[in-house]
Design a protein around this motif. Structure first.
Motif: not given
Length: 264
Positions: A197-204, A209-222
């Motif tokens: 996975y790739n998780y993107v979120g705020r640390w401040n 704002y959050e995103q989560l991508y399953d890199l096994r099924k979605d390697p282009q993170e779309l």
């Protein structure tokens, strides 16, 4: 230069950073359509503002800049070889970030776009006296690994403040570095990337704002899973939120607040 004297040389190129304005022959390596408009060396961040041929033009400018920078580095490496230094010199090549060229309808980079086009950068290491045949080493590595790797290769002690891991054993064995995930960030946002996975979120503090991508099924993170499958992924999201908070807190003594304004 004396062949008996150790040296350290740091070379840094601003290219292929914007503005994307390569020599014409490098641009023509990639631009195949007929385009007669203005040279868009600073393209808009919104790719929808461009026609298909304009987007091809912008991407060709960028690709031309990358190839031009590569050609300049090749000239440097030829000189290193002419001086007879390849047999006793460690050479490390990397970049600070990549860029979007139309993914997610965006061009360039921004702090919320901590996805592969921006964060997946080259890391090439040439070890003196070892013919490893350009072998790729799979796994998760970070810029913070460069300093301990070089020091380890030179047999020098690694300061305790260094947070990265030496890649010496992986470079020589070809085995992936022992790392389950990698945390990177820009300004108020952080990314936790694993092989799954790739998780993107705020640390401040700030707007959610959050995103989560399953890199096994979605390697282009779309496909942001939070837009289509929120309830099912919430336990995983909670784990990532906690991991990001813990990382920022545990890093306080080293970063003195550069990761978080929480205690600023």
């Amino acid at each position: 230069y004396q062949d008996t004297q150790p040296f350290y040389l740091h070379l840094e190129s601003y290219s292929p950073h914007e503005f994307w304005d390569p020599p014409e022959d490098y641009y023509r390596l990639y631009m195949k359509s007929n385009y007669s408009g203005p040279r868009l060396i600073q393209a808009p961040g919104d790719a929808s503002l461009l026609t298909p041929v304009e987007l091809e033009h912008v991407n060709s400018l960028y690709a031309g800049m990358v190839t031009f920078a590569d050609a300049c580095i090749a000239r440097f490496l030829e000189k290193v070889e002419q001086l007879g230094l390849l047999s006793n010199t460690v050479i490390v090549f990397t970049a600070d970030h990549g860029t979007q060229t139309g993914e997610h309808g965006e061009i360039h980079k921004h702090e919320g776009a901590l996805r592969a086009p921006v964060t997946n950068v080259p890391l090439l290491v040439c070890l003196p006296g070892e013919n490893l045949g350009g072998r790729p080493v799979r796994g998760l590595v970070s810029h913070t690994d460069i300093v301990p790797t070089i020091l380890d290769l030179l047999g020098r002690p690694i300061p305790g403040r260094v947070t990265g891991k030496s890649l010496k054993d992986s470079l020589r064995s070809g085995q992936a570095p022992p790392r389950d995930f990698l945390i990177t960030g820009w300004a108020d946002h952080g990314s936790i990337r694993s092989l799954e996975y790739n998780y993107v979120g705020r640390w401040n503090p700030g707007d959610a704002y959050e995103q989560l991508y399953d890199l096994r099924k979605d390697p282009q993170e779309l496909d942001n899973l939070l837009e289509s499958n929120t309830a099912a992924v919430m336990p995983l999201i909670e784990d990532y939120r906690k991991l990001l908070r813990t990382y920022v807190e545990d890093s306080w003594e080293i970063t003195r607040g550069s990761l978080s304004q929480k205690r600023g």
